[in-house]
Scaffold this motif. Structure first.
Motif, PDB file in Angstrom:
ATOM      1  N   ASP A 115       0.858  -1.182   0.000  1.00  0.00           N
ATOM      2  CA  ASP A 115       0.000   0.000   0.000  1.00  0.00           C
ATOM      3  C   ASP A 115       0.902   1.241   0.000  1.00  0.00           C
ATOM      4  O   ASP A 115       1.057   1.913   1.014  1.00  0.00           O
ATOM      5  CB  ASP A 115      -0.893  -0.018   1.230  1.00  0.00           C
ATOM      6  CG  ASP A 115      -2.002   1.023   1.144  1.00  0.00           C
ATOM      7  OD1 ASP A 115      -2.462   1.296   0.019  1.00  0.00           O
ATOM      8  OD2 ASP A 115      -2.387   1.565   2.186  1.00  0.00           O
ATOM      9  N   ASN A 116       1.514   1.505  -1.141  1.00  0.00           N
ATOM     10  CA  ASN A 116       2.557   2.533  -1.217  1.00  0.00           C
ATOM     11  C   ASN A 116       2.415   3.254  -2.557  1.00  0.00           C
ATOM     12  O   ASN A 116       3.015   2.883  -3.555  1.00  0.00           O
ATOM     13  CB  ASN A 116       3.929   1.867  -1.103  1.00  0.00           C
ATOM     14  CG  ASN A 116       5.042   2.865  -0.838  1.00  0.00           C
ATOM     15  OD1 ASN A 116       4.793   4.056  -0.652  1.00  0.00           O
ATOM     16  ND2 ASN A 116       6.267   2.382  -0.825  1.00  0.00           N
ATOM     17  N   ARG A 117       1.596   4.305  -2.573  1.00  0.00           N
ATOM     18  CA  ARG A 117       1.318   4.978  -3.844  1.00  0.00           C
ATOM     19  C   ARG A 117       2.509   5.802  -4.323  1.00  0.00           C
ATOM     20  O   ARG A 117       3.374   6.211  -3.545  1.00  0.00           O
ATOM     21  CB  ARG A 117       0.078   5.875  -3.703  1.00  0.00           C
ATOM     22  CG  ARG A 117       0.174   6.978  -2.672  1.00  0.00           C
ATOM     23  CD  ARG A 117      -1.141   7.744  -2.591  1.00  0.00           C
ATOM     24  NE  ARG A 117      -1.149   8.735  -1.533  1.00  0.00           N
ATOM     25  CZ  ARG A 117      -0.644   9.951  -1.659  1.00  0.00           C
ATOM     26  NH1 ARG A 117      -0.062  10.306  -2.787  1.00  0.00           N
ATOM     27  NH2 ARG A 117      -0.701  10.808  -0.651  1.00  0.00           N
ATOM     28  N   VAL A 164       6.021   0.973   5.290  1.00  0.00           N
ATOM     29  CA  VAL A 164       4.873   0.562   4.486  1.00  0.00           C
ATOM     30  C   VAL A 164       4.509  -0.888   4.816  1.00  0.00           C
ATOM     31  O   VAL A 164       5.379  -1.715   5.065  1.00  0.00           O
ATOM     32  CB  VAL A 164       5.209   0.695   2.984  1.00  0.00           C
ATOM     33  CG1 VAL A 164       4.153   0.034   2.117  1.00  0.00           C
ATOM     34  CG2 VAL A 164       5.363   2.162   2.609  1.00  0.00           C
ATOM     35  N   TRP A 165       3.222  -1.180   4.804  1.00  0.00           N
ATOM     36  CA  TRP A 165       2.779  -2.555   5.036  1.00  0.00           C
ATOM     37  C   TRP A 165       2.742  -3.321   3.718  1.00  0.00           C
ATOM     38  O   TRP A 165       2.321  -2.794   2.694  1.00  0.00           O
ATOM     39  CB  TRP A 165       1.404  -2.570   5.699  1.00  0.00           C
ATOM     40  CG  TRP A 165       1.472  -2.214   7.151  1.00  0.00           C
ATOM     41  CD1 TRP A 165       1.798  -0.996   7.678  1.00  0.00           C
ATOM     42  CD2 TRP A 165       1.236  -3.081   8.255  1.00  0.00           C
ATOM     43  NE1 TRP A 165       1.769  -1.046   9.045  1.00  0.00           N
ATOM     44  CE2 TRP A 165       1.420  -2.313   9.439  1.00  0.00           C
ATOM     45  CE3 TRP A 165       0.870  -4.413   8.372  1.00  0.00           C
ATOM     46  CZ2 TRP A 165       1.265  -2.856  10.712  1.00  0.00           C
ATOM     47  CZ3 TRP A 165       0.701  -4.958   9.644  1.00  0.00           C
ATOM     48  CH2 TRP A 165       0.906  -4.189  10.797  1.00  0.00           C
ATOM     49  N   ILE A 166       3.188  -4.566   3.782  1.00  0.00           N
ATOM     50  CA  ILE A 166       3.291  -5.411   2.593  1.00  0.00           C
ATOM     51  C   ILE A 166       2.551  -6.718   2.840  1.00  0.00           C
ATOM     52  O   ILE A 166       2.704  -7.343   3.897  1.00  0.00           O
ATOM     53  CB  ILE A 166       4.770  -5.716   2.259  1.00  0.00           C
ATOM     54  CG1 ILE A 166       5.543  -4.416   2.009  1.00  0.00           C
ATOM     55  CG2 ILE A 166       4.875  -6.642   1.054  1.00  0.00           C
ATOM     56  CD1 ILE A 166       7.028  -4.623   1.897  1.00  0.00           C
ATOM     57  N   TRP A 167       1.756  -7.106   1.849  1.00  0.00           N
ATOM     58  CA  TRP A 167       1.098  -8.408   1.879  1.00  0.00           C
ATOM     59  C   TRP A 167       1.985  -9.428   1.177  1.00  0.00           C
ATOM     60  O   TRP A 167       2.476  -9.175   0.074  1.00  0.00           O
ATOM     61  CB  TRP A 167      -0.255  -8.355   1.189  1.00  0.00           C
ATOM     62  CG  TRP A 167      -1.348  -7.791   2.050  1.00  0.00           C
ATOM     63  CD1 TRP A 167      -1.795  -6.506   2.079  1.00  0.00           C
ATOM     64  CD2 TRP A 167      -2.127  -8.515   3.004  1.00  0.00           C
ATOM     65  NE1 TRP A 167      -2.810  -6.372   3.009  1.00  0.00           N
ATOM     66  CE2 TRP A 167      -3.038  -7.594   3.586  1.00  0.00           C
ATOM     67  CE3 TRP A 167      -2.152  -9.847   3.438  1.00  0.00           C
ATOM     68  CZ2 TRP A 167      -3.943  -7.960   4.566  1.00  0.00           C
ATOM     69  CZ3 TRP A 167      -3.073 -10.222   4.410  1.00  0.00           C
ATOM     70  CH2 TRP A 167      -3.950  -9.289   4.965  1.00  0.00           C
ATOM     71  N   LEU A 177       2.751  -7.375   7.017  1.00  0.00           N
ATOM     72  CA  LEU A 177       3.684  -6.894   8.029  1.00  0.00           C
ATOM     73  C   LEU A 177       4.382  -5.650   7.499  1.00  0.00           C
ATOM     74  O   LEU A 177       4.447  -5.423   6.287  1.00  0.00           O
ATOM     75  CB  LEU A 177       4.728  -7.964   8.359  1.00  0.00           C
ATOM     76  CG  LEU A 177       4.277  -9.168   9.196  1.00  0.00           C
ATOM     77  CD1 LEU A 177       5.387 -10.207   9.238  1.00  0.00           C
ATOM     78  CD2 LEU A 177       3.901  -8.739  10.602  1.00  0.00           C
ATOM     79  N   PRO A 178       4.945  -4.842   8.385  1.00  0.00           N
ATOM     80  CA  PRO A 178       5.726  -3.697   7.912  1.00  0.00           C
ATOM     81  C   PRO A 178       6.922  -4.148   7.085  1.00  0.00           C
ATOM     82  O   PRO A 178       7.538  -5.191   7.357  1.00  0.00           O
ATOM     83  CB  PRO A 178       6.178  -3.022   9.214  1.00  0.00           C
ATOM     84  CG  PRO A 178       5.207  -3.476  10.242  1.00  0.00           C
ATOM     85  CD  PRO A 178       4.822  -4.881   9.850  1.00  0.00           C
ATOM     86  N   ALA A 179       7.267  -3.336   6.095  1.00  0.00           N
ATOM     87  CA  ALA A 179       8.364  -3.683   5.197  1.00  0.00           C
ATOM     88  C   ALA A 179       9.657  -3.930   5.950  1.00  0.00           C
ATOM     89  O   ALA A 179      10.415  -4.839   5.593  1.00  0.00           O
ATOM     90  CB  ALA A 179       8.549  -2.572   4.166  1.00  0.00           C
ATOM     91  N   TRP A 180       9.910  -3.139   6.979  1.00  0.00           N
ATOM     92  CA  TRP A 180      11.207  -3.279   7.651  1.00  0.00           C
ATOM     93  C   TRP A 180      11.369  -4.654   8.302  1.00  0.00           C
ATOM     94  O   TRP A 180      12.477  -5.205   8.332  1.00  0.00           O
ATOM     95  CB  TRP A 180      11.423  -2.162   8.668  1.00  0.00           C
ATOM     96  CG  TRP A 180      10.571  -2.202   9.903  1.00  0.00           C
ATOM     97  CD1 TRP A 180       9.358  -1.612  10.092  1.00  0.00           C
ATOM     98  CD2 TRP A 180      10.881  -2.877  11.128  1.00  0.00           C
ATOM     99  NE1 TRP A 180       8.883  -1.877  11.353  1.00  0.00           N
ATOM    100  CE2 TRP A 180       9.802  -2.640  12.018  1.00  0.00           C
ATOM    101  CE3 TRP A 180      11.956  -3.654  11.566  1.00  0.00           C
ATOM    102  CZ2 TRP A 180       9.778  -3.157  13.302  1.00  0.00           C
ATOM    103  CZ3 TRP A 180      11.929  -4.167  12.849  1.00  0.00           C
ATOM    104  CH2 TRP A 180      10.856  -3.920  13.707  1.00  0.00           C
ATOM    105  N   ILE A 181      10.276  -5.231   8.791  1.00  0.00           N
ATOM    106  CA  ILE A 181      10.368  -6.571   9.379  1.00  0.00           C
ATOM    107  C   ILE A 181      10.620  -7.613   8.289  1.00  0.00           C
ATOM    108  O   ILE A 181      11.563  -8.407   8.359  1.00  0.00           O
ATOM    109  CB  ILE A 181       9.088  -6.907  10.157  1.00  0.00           C
ATOM    110  CG1 ILE A 181       8.943  -5.996  11.373  1.00  0.00           C
ATOM    111  CG2 ILE A 181       9.100  -8.377  10.593  1.00  0.00           C
ATOM    112  CD1 ILE A 181       7.665  -6.222  12.159  1.00  0.00           C
ATOM    113  N   LEU A 182       9.772  -7.596   7.268  1.00  0.00           N
ATOM    114  CA  LEU A 182       9.885  -8.597   6.209  1.00  0.00           C
ATOM    115  C   LEU A 182      11.226  -8.522   5.488  1.00  0.00           C
ATOM    116  O   LEU A 182      11.896  -9.540   5.270  1.00  0.00           O
ATOM    117  CB  LEU A 182       8.746  -8.415   5.203  1.00  0.00           C
ATOM    118  CG  LEU A 182       7.353  -8.804   5.692  1.00  0.00           C
ATOM    119  CD1 LEU A 182       6.302  -8.295   4.717  1.00  0.00           C
ATOM    120  CD2 LEU A 182       7.242 -10.310   5.859  1.00  0.00           C
TER     121      LEU A 182
END
Length: 232
Positions: A8-10, A160-163, A174-179
């Motif tokens: 979700d990162n326009r 940013v949250w990523i699926w 999860l947040p991008a930094w974790i993944l």
């Protein structure tokens, strides 16, 4: 580990990720061409010798047979990244490129993004040649360049949250930094353990190049570690 399928990162600085899409189309077209001619999987030997990156050749431990020497050896630092062994190899790399590449292109601008992509591919090949200097096997696929894009995305949009699909089945956001930190740590861990089934040296080289190039190639005014414009 996981396959990303949505973030979700326009876009903020460009209207559309034309060159990310162009890179994906180029990889797919080359794959389709190989598929149509039967030059995939076990039958890829001629193409991988001609256009793959072979450390022993680059480091002058071996020479290509004349019939496969179709380009200057230096070109193989980039051409290898457009050749994939099978559909799943292609799909994984293109998913990463589609999800993360648009925002990196947005942060760099179109021209600098392509330069960044090629330099990450070349750096990944160089790292592979350093870690396996006498290998006669061809390095193939976009994962080195994609690793650079992952590093850039982490530096530009860590919150940013990523699926993703975990183990190819279970959706998780999860947040991008974790993944991405977990993904990067995995690459370096496997490199340290000496796993050679995958070129983790190339992944590490792409990551390091991506991080360094992000510092100098991102557009003026694009901050590092920015908060998301939107959240899930």
């Amino acid at each position: 580990m996981f396959l990303p399928f949505y973030d979700d990162n326009r876009l903020k600085g460009i209207r559309f990720q034309y060159l990310t899409l162009a890179l994906i189309v180029a990889n797919v077209v080359i794959w389709v061409f190989f598929s149509a001619t039967g030059e995939t999987g076990a039958y890829l030997s001629g193409f991988e010798l001609s256009y793959g990156f072979i450390p022993s050749v680059v480091n002058d431990y071996a020479q290509l047979p004349a019939e496969y020497h179709v380009q200057p050896t230096a070109f193989s630092f980039v051409t290898y990244s457009f050749i994939h062994l099978d559909f799943w190899h292609l799909l994984g790399n293109m998913l990463f490129l589609w999800v993360f590449g648009d925002n990196v292109e947005d942060g760099f601008g179109h021209v600098r993004f392509v330069l960044f992509y090629m330099l990450c591919a070349a750096a990944a090949a160089g790292a592979h040649a350093l870690t396996l200097p006498q290998s006669d096997s061809s390095l193939l696929g976009a994962s080195g360049a994609v690793s650079g894009i992952v590093a850039a995305y982490l530096m530009l949009s860590p919150r940013v949250w990523i699926w993703v699909l975990v183990l190819g089945r279970f959706p998780l956001a999860l947040p991008a930094w974790i993944l991405l930190l977990v993904w990067i740590a995995y690459q370096f861990t496997m490199l340290a353990l000496g796993d050679t089934d995958v070129s983790y040296g190339a992944h590490a080289g792409g990551i390091l190049a991506g991080a360094l190039l992000t510092l100098v190639l991102r557009r003026r005014g694009v901050p590092l570690f920015a908060p998301p414009a939107q959240s899930l």
